[in-house]
Write an enzyme that holds these catalytic residues in place. Structure first.
Site, PDB file in Angstrom:
ATOM      1  N   ALA A 135     -11.853  -3.633  43.348  1.00 34.06           N
ATOM      2  CA  ALA A 135     -12.543  -2.969  44.456  1.00 34.06           C
ATOM      3  C   ALA A 135     -12.852  -1.497  44.196  1.00 34.06           C
ATOM      4  O   ALA A 135     -13.852  -0.972  44.688  1.00 34.06           O
ATOM      5  CB  ALA A 135     -11.707  -3.100  45.721  1.00 34.06           C
ATOM      6  N   HIS A 167     -13.938 -14.327  41.612  1.00 34.71           N
ATOM      7  CA  HIS A 167     -13.712 -14.799  42.983  1.00 34.71           C
ATOM      8  C   HIS A 167     -15.014 -15.158  43.697  1.00 34.71           C
ATOM      9  O   HIS A 167     -15.040 -15.264  44.916  1.00 34.71           O
ATOM     10  CB  HIS A 167     -12.940 -13.749  43.784  1.00 34.71           C
ATOM     11  CG  HIS A 167     -11.549 -13.512  43.277  1.00 34.71           C
ATOM     12  ND1 HIS A 167     -10.861 -12.338  43.458  1.00 34.71           N
ATOM     13  CD2 HIS A 167     -10.705 -14.316  42.570  1.00 34.71           C
ATOM     14  CE1 HIS A 167      -9.660 -12.421  42.888  1.00 34.71           C
ATOM     15  NE2 HIS A 167      -9.554 -13.608  42.331  1.00 34.71           N
ATOM     16  N   THR A 195      -8.621  -1.347  39.890  1.00 29.62           N
ATOM     17  CA  THR A 195      -7.741  -2.380  40.429  1.00 29.62           C
ATOM     18  C   THR A 195      -6.298  -2.022  40.110  1.00 29.62           C
ATOM     19  O   THR A 195      -6.010  -1.479  39.047  1.00 29.62           O
ATOM     20  CB  THR A 195      -8.070  -3.773  39.836  1.00 29.62           C
ATOM     21  OG1 THR A 195      -7.021  -4.692  40.177  1.00 29.62           O
ATOM     22  CG2 THR A 195      -8.228  -3.749  38.320  1.00 29.62           C
ATOM     23  N   SER A 196      -5.412  -2.339  41.053  1.00 32.16           N
ATOM     24  CA  SER A 196      -3.984  -2.125  40.794  1.00 32.16           C
ATOM     25  C   SER A 196      -3.455  -3.200  39.853  1.00 32.16           C
ATOM     26  O   SER A 196      -2.349  -3.097  39.348  1.00 32.16           O
ATOM     27  CB  SER A 196      -3.209  -2.144  42.106  1.00 32.16           C
ATOM     28  OG  SER A 196      -3.415  -3.379  42.747  1.00 32.16           O
ATOM     29  N   ASN A 239      -7.616   4.566  36.459  1.00 29.91           N
ATOM     30  CA  ASN A 239      -7.270   4.452  37.878  1.00 29.91           C
ATOM     31  C   ASN A 239      -6.778   5.805  38.382  1.00 29.91           C
ATOM     32  O   ASN A 239      -6.132   6.547  37.640  1.00 29.91           O
ATOM     33  CB  ASN A 239      -6.172   3.396  38.080  1.00 29.91           C
ATOM     34  CG  ASN A 239      -6.174   2.798  39.471  1.00 29.91           C
ATOM     35  OD1 ASN A 239      -7.150   2.160  39.872  1.00 29.91           O
ATOM     36  ND2 ASN A 239      -5.104   3.006  40.208  1.00 29.91           N
TER      37      ASN A 239
END
Ligand SMILES: [Zn+2]
Length: 228
Positions: A20, A113, A180-181, A204
């Site tokens: 995201a 997804h 993204t984590s 990140n």
């Protein structure tokens, strides 16, 4: 500090793994962040589940229509740079359902997804323009209930997506995790298919703790990719 530009230039095959955070600069909220899509929802996993779609289609439709569609969103510099690099020598695997990597012109994209802008009728399986879906969740031809082609909670991933993603990861000598984590399986397990000597870099803003060797580039991803 990792020199991402030089590392990308030297790599033979780059696989980007995105979430995201690559789309927030396009105005799409990160649904796991505290101000994101899930922040004010009681049970978001249920709202986005196959059970809700089948048992409460009106609730499902209200939630998806009001919270997930951003048809005006445009790709940003991250999508554009990743498209250019992956078209030349690599691939993108994304958890995002916003279609922005493809909109940026990327040709080797695995939408792990699914894609919100691919809509079909559950009754006759015809493809329907998403703009019709945003008007009504009923298929005019047969009154079947429409749905976006995304993987809901309680549904299996597409085998084709899994196989394309595994291939892309196993081909890479450089893997770049971005936005993204990287905590949500099975997406996070893809890295298990990497070559032993593949380099893994995570871009990140918050420092990540990951259960495999990697280099952390702690910075705003938009800044990083604008400078490439
Ligand atoms: Zn139909």
């Amino acid at each position: 500090m990792v020199d991402l530009k030089a590392t990308l230039a030297d790599a033979k095959f780059v696989t980007f793994l995105t979430g995201a955070g690559v789309s927030t600069a396009s105005g799409i909220p990160d649904y796991r962040s505290k101000n994101g899509l899930y922040a004010n929802q009681q049970d978001p996993e249920y709202l986005l589940s196959t059970d809700n779609l089948q048992q409460h289609p009106a609730d499902f439709y209200d939630f998806v229509k009001s919270s997930m569609y951003y048809p005006e969103a445009k790709p940003n510099a991250i999508h554009e740079k990743m498209a250019a690099i992956s078209n030349e020598k690599g691939a993108i695997i994304t958890q995002n359902v916003d279609g922005l990597h493809t909109a940026a012109g990327a040709k080797h994209v695995v939408e792990f997804h699914g894609n919100l802008y691919h809509v079909y009728c559950q009754k006759c399986h015809a493809t329907v323009d998403y703009r019709q879906y945003l008007q009504s969740d009923r298929h005019a031809a047969d009154n079947g209930i429409l749905r976006p082609d995304i993987v809901l909670y309680g549904e299996a991933l597409s085998e084709q997506a899994i196989s394309q993603a595994v291939t892309a990861v196993s081909q890479a000598d450089l893997i770049v995790i971005c936005g993204t984590s990287f905590r949500v399986a099975p997406f996070s397990l893809l890295v298990n298919y990497a070559q032993n000597d593949a380099r893994v870099i995570a871009v990140n803003e918050e420092k990540l703790q990951l259960p495999f060797p990697f280099e952390m580039l702690q910075a705003d991803a938009l800044d990083v990719f604008q400078q490439l």
